[in-house]
Design a protein around this motif. Structure first.
Motif, short mmCIF file in Angstrom:
data_model
loop_
_atom_site.label_atom_id
_atom_site.label_comp_id
_atom_site.label_asym_id
_atom_site.label_seq_id
_atom_site.Cartn_x
_atom_site.Cartn_y
_atom_site.Cartn_z
N ASN A 129 -3.32 -0.36 -6.10
CA ASN A 129 -2.88 -0.76 -7.45
C ASN A 129 -3.56 0.11 -8.50
OD1 ASN A 129 -1.11 -3.08 -6.84
ND2 ASN A 129 -2.99 -3.87 -5.94
N SER A 130 -4.86 0.29 -8.37
CA SER A 130 -5.58 1.12 -9.34
C SER A 130 -5.04 2.56 -9.30
CB SER A 130 -7.08 1.15 -9.04
OG SER A 130 -7.63 -0.11 -9.28
N ASN B 40 -5.80 7.13 0.51
CA ASN B 40 -5.32 7.24 -0.88
C ASN B 40 -6.05 8.40 -1.58
OD1 ASN B 40 -4.07 4.91 -0.12
ND2 ASN B 40 -5.22 3.54 -1.45
N ILE C 125 -12.73 -6.26 -4.63
CA ILE C 125 -13.38 -6.63 -3.36
C ILE C 125 -14.66 -5.84 -3.08
CG2 ILE C 125 -13.04 -6.78 -0.86
CD1 ILE C 125 -9.98 -6.94 -1.47
N HIS D 190 -12.45 3.35 -6.67
CA HIS D 190 -12.48 3.16 -5.21
C HIS D 190 -11.13 3.50 -4.58
CE1 HIS D 190 -10.24 -0.28 -6.44
NE2 HIS D 190 -10.27 -0.89 -5.27
N GLN E 54 0.87 -1.18 0.00
CA GLN E 54 0.00 0.00 0.00
C GLN E 54 0.91 1.24 0.00
OE1 GLN E 54 -2.88 -0.49 3.16
NE2 GLN E 54 -4.02 -2.03 2.02
N GLY F 234 -8.21 1.81 -4.67
CA GLY F 234 -7.28 0.75 -4.24
C GLY F 234 -5.89 1.18 -4.71
N TRP G 62 -13.09 1.77 2.07
CA TRP G 62 -12.57 1.29 3.36
C TRP G 62 -11.07 1.08 3.26
CZ3 TRP G 62 -11.92 -4.34 4.90
CH2 TRP G 62 -11.69 -5.13 3.78
N THR G 63 -10.50 0.47 4.29
CA THR G 63 -9.06 0.22 4.47
C THR G 63 -8.24 1.44 4.05
OG1 THR G 63 -7.24 -1.28 3.86
CG2 THR G 63 -9.14 -1.37 2.44
C1 UDX Z 1 -7.24 -4.39 -2.30
C2 UDX Z 1 -7.82 -3.25 -1.45
O1 UDX Z 1 -9.21 -3.15 -1.64
C3 UDX Z 1 -7.12 -1.95 -1.74
O2 UDX Z 1 -7.66 -0.93 -0.93
C4 UDX Z 1 -5.66 -2.09 -1.47
O3 UDX Z 1 -4.99 -0.88 -1.74
C5 UDX Z 1 -5.08 -3.23 -2.30
O4 UDX Z 1 -5.81 -4.43 -2.06
P1 UDX Z 1 -8.52 -4.06 -4.75
O5 UDX Z 1 -9.75 -3.57 -4.10
O6 UDX Z 1 -8.67 -5.20 -5.63
O7 UDX Z 1 -7.33 -4.29 -3.69
O8 UDX Z 1 -8.02 -2.80 -5.61
P2 UDX Z 1 -6.69 -2.45 -6.37
O9 UDX Z 1 -5.54 -2.34 -5.45
O10 UDX Z 1 -7.01 -1.23 -7.11
O11 UDX Z 1 -6.42 -3.65 -7.36
C6 UDX Z 1 -7.29 -4.00 -8.39
C7 UDX Z 1 -6.46 -4.62 -9.50
O12 UDX Z 1 -7.35 -5.28 -10.37
C8 UDX Z 1 -5.71 -3.57 -10.32
O13 UDX Z 1 -4.39 -4.03 -10.59
C9 UDX Z 1 -6.50 -3.49 -11.61
O14 UDX Z 1 -5.73 -3.24 -12.77
C10 UDX Z 1 -7.11 -4.87 -11.70
N1 UDX Z 1 -8.39 -4.82 -12.41
C11 UDX Z 1 -9.48 -4.23 -11.86
C12 UDX Z 1 -8.44 -5.40 -13.67
O15 UDX Z 1 -7.45 -5.91 -14.17
N2 UDX Z 1 -9.64 -5.38 -14.32
C13 UDX Z 1 -10.76 -4.82 -13.81
O16 UDX Z 1 -11.80 -4.86 -14.48
C14 UDX Z 1 -10.68 -4.21 -12.53
#
Ligand code: UDX
Length: 475
Positions: free
Chosen positions: A371-372, A395, A292, A367, A148, A369, A389-390
């Motif tokens: 990675n996004s 962020n 999630i 949201h 994170q 996250g 959340w979290t």
């Molecule tokens: C979780 C937590 O929710 C987040 O708060 C924390 O920072 C990391 O772990 P997540 O909710 O899945 O992760 O969000 P994120 O970190 O943004 O990761 C999502 C991943 O899925 C990204 O790498 C994104 O590129 C990928 N994704 C998302 C796809 O490949 N296709 C999609 O349609 C949506």
């Protein structure tokens, strides 16, 4: 090839929790270590092998168990493959914490055979804090890749060690002032430090991680110095974190496509790229809430109406929930698909990094996250933040008040999101008085990220220092 003095190659073992958001940053760091001449093995639990080889779009050979030069190993988490790991997450993590160390330890013993060089370093990540114990047992120096923002590492470190004041049940709305960070209001704080939050305070896993900090020789961050300079500097005297990212696909960083590495736990609908090709430059609102988050029916409705009224084309990822849904949560309102046909596209999962790099994308309603957020920053796209959340609220704070690349959807006084708020934010980010400012700041960050990972850039230098220390240690 990086060598010890006696001529043996240096071998690093990475251990990741079996989730896409954990394995992908690890693989990307592994790739950079391989490019510096190290041997890298990634170990994770068997369920990941099951998912990876069924849905991976990356070139992977099960026979040799390697992915772009990184050797893969799998160990049991204590459950049969067909067990539903989401049934009871606490029970799952407890069992993993019991069997994971035993099975990982056996794996290390098996791999430390004569013909395989012994590991000079183990890199863990936060959901497997017991890896530091296994490393200590085998007398192997241990690092942790924090996945994170470094800002969250700084907040949790201070919270865990009682170094600063945080909200209490008696004073839930207090703002928090921490070195290197902007003033954090209650709605900017990670949910795990809010006393009333339904998920409880700092989860057991994070507490275990901070309890085990002394066993870690290095903490690496999936970020870059220029992105979170003040937060990173604020930890220098306490418990330093070295940014070595952003660990995002190479294509987003303008690097050779052959360097790309990563797995998809779900199959992306590539057809959305053809749809994007037909849209005007900087016109499409991309909407996704990661893997999630499931929004309530009211939130879904407000976003749907807001998008419909905005008159912009949109691409919305509506991922079927892994859990039973309550009261229409996560579902599109009735009639929405028909009313917006031709202007909007709904998919269950998309190739997000390709989508973000497409010239048709105007902004990302996200949201937040991590990675996004990193992928969006590196693509140079402005953000409409809707954190849930979290780490996501913090962020969003970074996005708005430190990086200046976005706006935030705020609930009304009843705690509900209105469609007017969605329309206001879309208008502000695409056509408002600060629209050009957002685009300019996003373009600067995109450039900054590329410079950080390029040879001699801040992250590249940190990786090189890390590699040099591993080599120095093992001589
Ligand atoms: C979780 C937590 O929710 C987040 O708060 C924390 O920072 C990391 O772990 P997540 O909710 O899945 O992760 O969000 P994120 O970190 O943004 O990761 C999502 C991943 O899925 C990204 O790498 C994104 O590129 C990928 N994704 C998302 C796809 O490949 N296709 C999609 O349609 C949506």
């Amino acid at each position: 090839m990086a060598m010890k003095e006696e001529g043996k190659a240096i071998h690093v073992l990475m251990v990741a929790f079996a989730a896409q958001g954990h394995i992908n940053p690890m693989l990307r760091l592994g790739k950079r270590l391989v490019s510096k001449g190290l041997h890298v093995t990634l170990a994770t639990t068997e369920i990941a092998a099951h998912r990876m080889f069924k849905t991976s779009s990356t070139t992977t050979t099960t026979a040799t168990k390697s992915i772009s030069g990184i050797h893969l190993e799998f160990f049991s988490d204590g459950f049969p493959i067909d067990y539903d790991r989401k049934l009871d997450l606490d029970h799952y993590m407890d069992t993993l914490g019991k069997f994971g160390p035993i099975n990982l330890s056996k794996l290390i013993q098996n791999l430390s055979h004569d013909r395989v060089p012994k590991f000079s370093c183990i890199i863990s990540n936060p959901f497997v804090p017991w890896v530091a114990d296994v490393a200590a047992e085998h007398r192997i120096p241990c690092a942790m890749l924090w996945i994170q923002p470094c800002t969250l590492y700084a907040i949790y470190y201070r919270f865990y060690n009682n170094l600063n004041e945080f909200p209490t049940l008696e004073n839930p709305d207090m703002s928090v002032e921490l070195p290197g960070l902007p003033l954090l209001h209650a709605h900017d704080l990670p949910s795990f430090v809010i006393p009333s939050n339904p998920f409880g305070s700092l989860p057991k896993l994070l507490s275990q991680m901070f309890q085990n900090m002394k066993k870690l020789k290095w903490v690496l961050g999936n970020s870059f110095q220029e992105l979170e300079k003040d937060a990173i500097d604020s930890m220098a005297e306490l418990c330093p974190i070295k940014p070595i990212g952003p660990l995002v696909p190479s294509t987003l960083l303008g690097e050779d496509q052959n360097l790309d590495i990563g797995i998809d736990m779900w199959i992306p609908e590539e057809t959305c790229m053809e749809w994007l090709n037909q849209q005007q430059p900087s016109s499409v609102i991309y909407v996704s809430f990661g893997s999630i988050v499931v929004l309530s029916a009211k939130q879904m409705e407000s976003i749907a109406i807001g998008l419909k009224n905005s008159n912009h084309p949109f691409l919305w990822v509506v991922k079927p929930s892994d859990y039973p849904k309550k009261d229409g949560a996560g579902e599109l309102p009735l009639g929405f698909l028909e009313e917006t046909r031709g202007r909007g596209l709904i998919v269950q999962w998309c190739p997000q990094t390709k989508v973000l790099a497409h010239p048709a994308i105007a902004c990302f309603l996200s949201h937040c996250g991590w990675n996004s957020t990193l992928e969006t920053i590196v693509a140079g796209v402005p953000i409409i933040a809707f954190p849930q959340w979290t780490d996501q609220p913090t962020n969003a704070k970074l996005i708005l008040d430190v990086l200046h690349v976005g706006v935030r959807l705020m609930p009304n006084k009843d705690g509900l999101l209105s469609n007017e708020e969605v329309e206001r934010c879309i208008e502000e980010i695409i056509a408002g008085p600060r629209a050009e400012e957002f685009k300019k700041a996003a373009a600067e960050l995109k450039q900054g990220a590329r410079e950080a990972v390029a040879e001699g850039g801040s992250s590249d230098r940190n990786i090189q220092l890390f590699v040099d220390e591993i080599i120095g240690n093992s001589c």
